[in-house]
Motif scaffolding. Structure first.
Motif, PDB file in Angstrom:
ATOM      1  N   VAL A  60     -27.878  10.445  76.170  1.00 53.35           N
ATOM      2  CA  VAL A  60     -28.587   9.968  77.292  1.00 53.35           C
ATOM      3  C   VAL A  60     -27.915   9.801  78.142  1.00 53.35           C
ATOM      4  O   VAL A  60     -28.051  10.119  79.340  1.00 53.35           O
ATOM      5  CB  VAL A  60     -28.844   8.403  76.463  1.00 53.35           C
ATOM      6  N   VAL A  61     -26.461   9.329  78.377  1.00 50.81           N
ATOM      7  CA  VAL A  61     -25.375   9.619  79.049  1.00 50.81           C
ATOM      8  C   VAL A  61     -25.384  10.803  80.186  1.00 50.81           C
ATOM      9  O   VAL A  61     -25.103  10.773  80.764  1.00 50.81           O
ATOM     10  CB  VAL A  61     -24.151   9.358  78.613  1.00 50.81           C
ATOM     11  N   HIS A  62     -25.375  12.046  79.277  1.00 50.61           N
ATOM     12  CA  HIS A  62     -25.234  13.160  80.019  1.00 50.61           C
ATOM     13  C   HIS A  62     -26.154  13.953  80.323  1.00 50.61           C
ATOM     14  O   HIS A  62     -25.945  14.553  81.166  1.00 50.61           O
ATOM     15  CB  HIS A  62     -24.969  14.071  78.474  1.00 50.61           C
ATOM     16  N   ASP A  63     -27.607  13.215  79.990  1.00 49.10           N
ATOM     17  CA  ASP A  63     -28.901  13.894  80.823  1.00 49.10           C
ATOM     18  C   ASP A  63     -29.369  12.714  82.005  1.00 49.10           C
ATOM     19  O   ASP A  63     -29.190  13.407  83.046  1.00 49.10           O
ATOM     20  CB  ASP A  63     -29.468  12.889  80.104  1.00 49.10           C
ATOM     21  N   ILE A  64     -28.522  11.238  82.119  1.00 45.68           N
ATOM     22  CA  ILE A  64     -29.138  10.919  83.756  1.00 45.68           C
ATOM     23  C   ILE A  64     -27.809  11.472  83.931  1.00 45.68           C
ATOM     24  O   ILE A  64     -28.581  11.387  85.274  1.00 45.68           O
ATOM     25  CB  ILE A  64     -28.303   9.411  83.089  1.00 45.68           C
ATOM     26  N   LYS A  65     -26.042  11.992  83.901  1.00 45.23           N
ATOM     27  CA  LYS A  65     -25.306  12.726  84.798  1.00 45.23           C
ATOM     28  C   LYS A  65     -25.892  14.042  84.941  1.00 45.23           C
ATOM     29  O   LYS A  65     -25.293  14.680  86.317  1.00 45.23           O
ATOM     30  CB  LYS A  65     -23.704  12.331  83.905  1.00 45.23           C
ATOM     31  N   GLY A  66     -26.768  14.506  84.067  1.00 42.00           N
ATOM     32  CA  GLY A  66     -26.627  15.879  84.776  1.00 42.00           C
ATOM     33  C   GLY A  66     -25.970  16.949  83.877  1.00 42.00           C
ATOM     34  O   GLY A  66     -25.893  17.790  84.839  1.00 42.00           O
ATOM     35  N   SER A  67     -25.251  16.521  83.207  1.00 40.97           N
ATOM     36  CA  SER A  67     -24.506  17.148  82.278  1.00 40.97           C
ATOM     37  C   SER A  67     -25.219  17.933  80.971  1.00 40.97           C
ATOM     38  O   SER A  67     -25.238  17.515  80.373  1.00 40.97           O
ATOM     39  CB  SER A  67     -23.298  16.801  82.186  1.00 40.97           C
ATOM     40  N   PRO A  68     -25.731  18.635  80.923  1.00 39.67           N
ATOM     41  CA  PRO A  68     -26.715  19.320  79.721  1.00 39.67           C
ATOM     42  C   PRO A  68     -26.683  18.997  78.382  1.00 39.67           C
ATOM     43  O   PRO A  68     -25.009  20.234  78.633  1.00 39.67           O
ATOM     44  CB  PRO A  68     -27.944  19.687  80.088  1.00 39.67           C
ATOM     45  N   LEU A  69     -26.830  19.567  77.052  1.00 41.77           N
ATOM     46  CA  LEU A  69     -26.168  19.367  75.843  1.00 41.77           C
ATOM     47  C   LEU A  69     -26.039  21.379  76.130  1.00 41.77           C
ATOM     48  O   LEU A  69     -25.231  22.220  76.220  1.00 41.77           O
ATOM     49  CB  LEU A  69     -26.563  19.733  74.329  1.00 41.77           C
ATOM     50  N   ILE A  70     -26.663  22.102  76.794  1.00 41.34           N
ATOM     51  CA  ILE A  70     -27.633  23.376  76.761  1.00 41.34           C
ATOM     52  C   ILE A  70     -27.388  23.974  78.178  1.00 41.34           C
ATOM     53  O   ILE A  70     -28.763  23.015  78.937  1.00 41.34           O
ATOM     54  CB  ILE A  70     -28.392  24.089  76.352  1.00 41.34           C
ATOM     55  N   LEU A 112     -32.194  22.556  80.553  1.00 47.36           N
ATOM     56  CA  LEU A 112     -31.902  21.381  81.387  1.00 47.36           C
ATOM     57  C   LEU A 112     -32.346  19.859  81.015  1.00 47.36           C
ATOM     58  O   LEU A 112     -31.704  18.655  80.364  1.00 47.36           O
ATOM     59  CB  LEU A 112     -32.453  21.482  83.057  1.00 47.36           C
ATOM     60  N   ASP A 113     -33.292  19.190  79.901  1.00 46.31           N
ATOM     61  CA  ASP A 113     -33.924  18.851  78.857  1.00 46.31           C
ATOM     62  C   ASP A 113     -32.731  18.955  77.251  1.00 46.31           C
ATOM     63  O   ASP A 113     -33.857  18.027  76.898  1.00 46.31           O
ATOM     64  CB  ASP A 113     -35.605  19.019  79.212  1.00 46.31           C
ATOM     65  N   SER A 114     -32.408  19.557  77.672  1.00 44.30           N
ATOM     66  CA  SER A 114     -31.200  20.054  76.138  1.00 44.30           C
ATOM     67  C   SER A 114     -30.997  18.382  75.435  1.00 44.30           C
ATOM     68  O   SER A 114     -31.660  18.212  73.832  1.00 44.30           O
ATOM     69  CB  SER A 114     -30.462  20.455  75.835  1.00 44.30           C
ATOM     70  N   SER A 115     -30.410  17.752  76.950  1.00 48.78           N
ATOM     71  CA  SER A 115     -29.437  16.295  76.087  1.00 48.78           C
ATOM     72  C   SER A 115     -30.576  15.496  76.227  1.00 48.78           C
ATOM     73  O   SER A 115     -30.682  14.600  75.237  1.00 48.78           O
ATOM     74  CB  SER A 115     -28.627  15.743  77.137  1.00 48.78           C
ATOM     75  N   PHE A 116     -31.915  15.335  76.857  1.00 46.08           N
ATOM     76  CA  PHE A 116     -32.517  14.261  76.465  1.00 46.08           C
ATOM     77  C   PHE A 116     -33.362  14.612  75.141  1.00 46.08           C
ATOM     78  O   PHE A 116     -34.406  13.496  74.788  1.00 46.08           O
ATOM     79  CB  PHE A 116     -33.877  14.876  77.771  1.00 46.08           C
ATOM     80  N   GLY A 117     -33.919  15.874  74.479  1.00 48.45           N
ATOM     81  CA  GLY A 117     -33.795  16.104  73.859  1.00 48.45           C
ATOM     82  C   GLY A 117     -33.480  15.832  72.433  1.00 48.45           C
ATOM     83  O   GLY A 117     -34.330  15.452  71.704  1.00 48.45           O
ATOM     84  N   CYS A 118     -32.326  16.078  72.655  1.00 53.75           N
ATOM     85  CA  CYS A 118     -31.700  15.860  71.899  1.00 53.75           C
ATOM     86  C   CYS A 118     -31.342  14.030  71.376  1.00 53.75           C
ATOM     87  O   CYS A 118     -31.230  13.662  70.650  1.00 53.75           O
ATOM     88  CB  CYS A 118     -30.344  16.550  71.569  1.00 53.75           C
TER      89      CYS A 118
END
Length: 135
Positions: free
Chosen positions: A83-93, A97-103
């Motif tokens: 969630v922190v990464h999704d909000i910051k805009g620093s995705p897992l992949i 871009l939605d990878s952190s959100f999906g995770c």
């Protein structure tokens, strides 16, 4: 699909992991939590905090070698980090871009299963017993 696919991936993970016999199932899941805890290191989107999170996730994963509860906590910690990464805009992949959100949607599905004791969903009697014991 943005919401459904991650949940299906989490359910798929549970189905596949249910094929692994105990005690190997719990230990393998603890190793998976450790790997998930280090997943953001290469991107470094949160600087030194990435190392702090990895250290915490490693500790929780180590405790998870003997405890399904700690494995579940590890997945929830990773959810929070997603969630922190999704909000910051620093995705897992980086190219998805939605990878952190999906995770962040996938991981709680796995955590719930861990809190039920990581029982095999292929053994209906064990699974029903685990679900009943939580109600």
């Amino acid at each position: 699909m943005r919401y459904i696919a991650p949940i299906l991936i989490g359910l798929g993970y549970v189905l596949v992991m249910s094929l692994v016999r105990e005690p190997h199932r719990r230990r393998l899941n603890a190793v998976m939590v450790a790997g998930a805890g280090a997943a953001y290191l290469s991107g470094g989107g949160l600087g030194g905090w990435e190392f702090a999170f990895t250290a915490l996730a490693t500790y929780v994963a180590y405790r998870g070698l003997d405890s399904w509860t700690f494995v579940g906590v590890g997945w929830l910690l990773h959810t929070a980090w997603d969630v922190v990464h999704d909000i910051k805009g620093s995705p897992l992949i980086p190219f998805f871009l939605d990878s952190s959100f999906g995770c962040a949607l996938c991981d709680p599905v796995i955590a719930l299963w861990c809190f039920l004791g990581g029982v095999s969903v292929w053994r209906a009697d064990e699974f029903r017993k685990a679900v009943r014991s939580t109600s």
